[in-house]
Design an enzyme around this catalytic site. Sequence first.
Site, PDB file in Angstrom:
ATOM      1  N   PRO A   1       0.819  -1.217   0.000  1.00 55.77           N
ATOM      2  CA  PRO A   1       0.000   0.000   0.000  1.00 55.77           C
ATOM      3  C   PRO A   1       0.851   1.265   0.000  1.00 55.77           C
ATOM      4  O   PRO A   1       0.413   2.332  -0.377  1.00 55.77           O
ATOM      5  CB  PRO A   1      -0.807  -0.115   1.295  1.00 55.77           C
ATOM      6  CG  PRO A   1      -0.724  -1.541   1.695  1.00 55.77           C
ATOM      7  CD  PRO A   1       0.579  -2.043   1.186  1.00 55.77           C
TER       8      PRO A   1
ATOM      9  N   GLU B   1       0.514  -7.576   8.450  1.00 58.41           N
ATOM     10  CA  GLU B   1       0.543  -6.109   8.419  1.00 58.41           C
ATOM     11  C   GLU B   1       1.697  -5.589   7.573  1.00 58.41           C
ATOM     12  O   GLU B   1       1.854  -4.376   7.427  1.00 58.41           O
ATOM     13  CB  GLU B   1       0.659  -5.565   9.840  1.00 58.41           C
ATOM     14  CG  GLU B   1      -0.587  -5.816  10.678  1.00 58.41           C
ATOM     15  CD  GLU B   1      -1.843  -5.378   9.967  1.00 58.41           C
ATOM     16  OE1 GLU B   1      -2.729  -6.218   9.734  1.00 58.41           O
ATOM     17  OE2 GLU B   1      -1.930  -4.189   9.593  1.00 58.41           O
TER      18      GLU B   1
ATOM     19  N   ARG C   1      -0.066  -8.852 -21.404  1.00 57.93           N
ATOM     20  CA  ARG C   1      -0.885  -8.488 -22.564  1.00 57.93           C
ATOM     21  C   ARG C   1      -0.075  -7.719 -23.609  1.00 57.93           C
ATOM     22  O   ARG C   1      -0.408  -7.714 -24.781  1.00 57.93           O
ATOM     23  CB  ARG C   1      -2.078  -7.641 -22.126  1.00 57.93           C
ATOM     24  CG  ARG C   1      -3.033  -8.364 -21.201  1.00 57.93           C
ATOM     25  CD  ARG C   1      -4.103  -7.431 -20.698  1.00 57.93           C
ATOM     26  NE  ARG C   1      -4.830  -6.815 -21.801  1.00 57.93           N
ATOM     27  CZ  ARG C   1      -5.788  -7.435 -22.492  1.00 57.93           C
ATOM     28  NH1 ARG C   1      -6.089  -8.674 -22.219  1.00 57.93           N
ATOM     29  NH2 ARG C   1      -6.413  -6.821 -23.476  1.00 57.93           N
TER      30      ARG C   1
ATOM     31  N   ASP D   1      -4.479  -0.534 -28.475  1.00 64.35           N
ATOM     32  CA  ASP D   1      -4.112   0.796 -28.968  1.00 64.35           C
ATOM     33  C   ASP D   1      -5.027   1.847 -28.372  1.00 64.35           C
ATOM     34  O   ASP D   1      -4.577   2.883 -27.894  1.00 64.35           O
ATOM     35  CB  ASP D   1      -4.232   0.824 -30.496  1.00 64.35           C
ATOM     36  CG  ASP D   1      -3.153  -0.075 -31.095  1.00 64.35           C
ATOM     37  OD1 ASP D   1      -3.210  -0.354 -32.297  1.00 64.35           O
ATOM     38  OD2 ASP D   1      -2.278  -0.501 -30.305  1.00 64.35           O
TER      39      ASP D   1
HETATM   40  O1  LIG Z   1      -0.270  -6.106   0.540  1.00 71.45           O
HETATM   41  C1  LIG Z   1      -1.143  -5.286   0.309  1.00 71.45           C
HETATM   42  N1  LIG Z   1      -2.135  -5.059   1.189  1.00 71.45           N
HETATM   43  C2  LIG Z   1      -2.178  -5.755   2.452  1.00 71.45           C
HETATM   44  C3  LIG Z   1      -2.136  -4.779   3.567  1.00 71.45           C
HETATM   45  C4  LIG Z   1      -3.264  -4.055   3.870  1.00 71.45           C
HETATM   46  C5  LIG Z   1      -3.242  -3.196   4.963  1.00 71.45           C
HETATM   47  C6  LIG Z   1      -2.093  -3.078   5.702  1.00 71.45           C
HETATM   48  C7  LIG Z   1      -2.074  -2.287   6.948  1.00 71.45           C
HETATM   49  N2  LIG Z   1      -1.983  -0.860   6.626  1.00 71.45           N
HETATM   50  C8  LIG Z   1      -2.137  -0.133   7.849  1.00 71.45           C
HETATM   51  C9  LIG Z   1      -2.100   1.302   7.550  1.00 71.45           C
HETATM   52  N3  LIG Z   1      -2.369   1.822   6.379  1.00 71.45           N
HETATM   53  C10 LIG Z   1      -2.243   3.139   6.486  1.00 71.45           C
HETATM   54  C11 LIG Z   1      -1.892   3.409   7.773  1.00 71.45           C
HETATM   55  N4  LIG Z   1      -1.823   2.251   8.426  1.00 71.45           N
HETATM   56  C12 LIG Z   1      -0.944  -3.764   5.356  1.00 71.45           C
HETATM   57  C13 LIG Z   1      -0.966  -4.619   4.276  1.00 71.45           C
HETATM   58  C14 LIG Z   1      -1.135  -4.532  -0.940  1.00 71.45           C
HETATM   59  C15 LIG Z   1      -0.130  -4.770  -1.827  1.00 71.45           C
HETATM   60  S1  LIG Z   1      -0.244  -3.843  -3.201  1.00 71.45           S
HETATM   61  C16 LIG Z   1      -1.668  -3.060  -2.685  1.00 71.45           C
HETATM   62  N5  LIG Z   1      -2.346  -2.110  -3.399  1.00 71.45           N
HETATM   63  C17 LIG Z   1      -3.444  -1.601  -2.842  1.00 71.45           C
HETATM   64  N6  LIG Z   1      -3.896  -1.997  -1.632  1.00 71.45           N
HETATM   65  C18 LIG Z   1      -3.251  -2.947  -0.873  1.00 71.45           C
HETATM   66  O2  LIG Z   1      -3.704  -3.284   0.223  1.00 71.45           O
HETATM   67  C19 LIG Z   1      -2.052  -3.529  -1.426  1.00 71.45           C
END
Ligand SMILES: O=C(NCc1ccc(CNCc2ncc[nH]2)cc1)c1csc2nc[nH]c(=O)c12
Length: 251
Positions: free
Chosen positions: A93, A121, A159, A174
Amino acid sequence: KIFHVITLFPEMFDAITRYGITRRAAEEGRFELHTLNPREFVSNKHRSVDDRPYGGGPGMLMMAEPLAHAIVKAKQSQAQAGALKSRVIHLSPQGRQLTYSVVKEFLEQDESLILLASRYEGVDERLICQYVDEEISIGDYVLSGGELAAMVLIDSMVRHLPGVLGDAGSAQQDSFVDGMLDCPHYTRPEVFEGENVPEVLLSGHHAEIKKWRLKQVLGRTWQRRPDLLAQRQLTEQEARLLAEYQQEQAS
Ligand SMILES: O=C(NCc1ccc(CNCc2ncc[nH]2)cc1)c1csc2nc[nH]c(=O)c12
């Protein structure tokens, strides 16, 4: 193109290797997908891939050591398979948002990718610092792990590999590659629940049809994603077609 994915749930990747265009591309050898499970890399005294966070807090973290061993193994495998360069990407994230230009960048760098799909996490920061080249997010919403994001990245890259899409597919590619939305599409029957197919599409007038589709691409992009339109220089003809669309919408 060789992908190694480090994941606790390798079976999830059946979703791209067992269906559709990506299945055929894998079968035809246009790309390779290998999964490695961190559980195979724990030193038996730990026997675990996750542990509690220093400093307290909810949830568990993935430990650095099993992931480091898995990444080293993936790099060795890619080197043996003849890959010249390997790039380690952690799906997270906290990563750079995946867009077409990021996909294009990865394709142009012509290197094999090692994708780390984490759970819990997240991952010990020292693993990220010492082994990860880049973090990629697929959007501002919370997923349960990185696997779906890894599949999105792989699918969007496969793709574009040569020979994967037929001529129809590449034409479709395209239209989006232009960075614009697609036009509406119609197929049989000519009347569906009282609604007709736009006359121009039945006319056999290829120049008119091409013009109509371009006008729809421009109009719908203007209506739904003005941000995409802003990024694009319009030709004289495109500007005229968009103005026509806007007038028709206003009337
Ligand atoms: O591994 C992924 N997500 C698992 C995940 C979800 C939540 C937390 C905990 N975050 C706590 C927090 N956030 C902000 C402040 N504190 C950790 C890991 C992931 C990979 S790419 C992607 N792209 C879009 N969304 C996604 O979740 C992902």
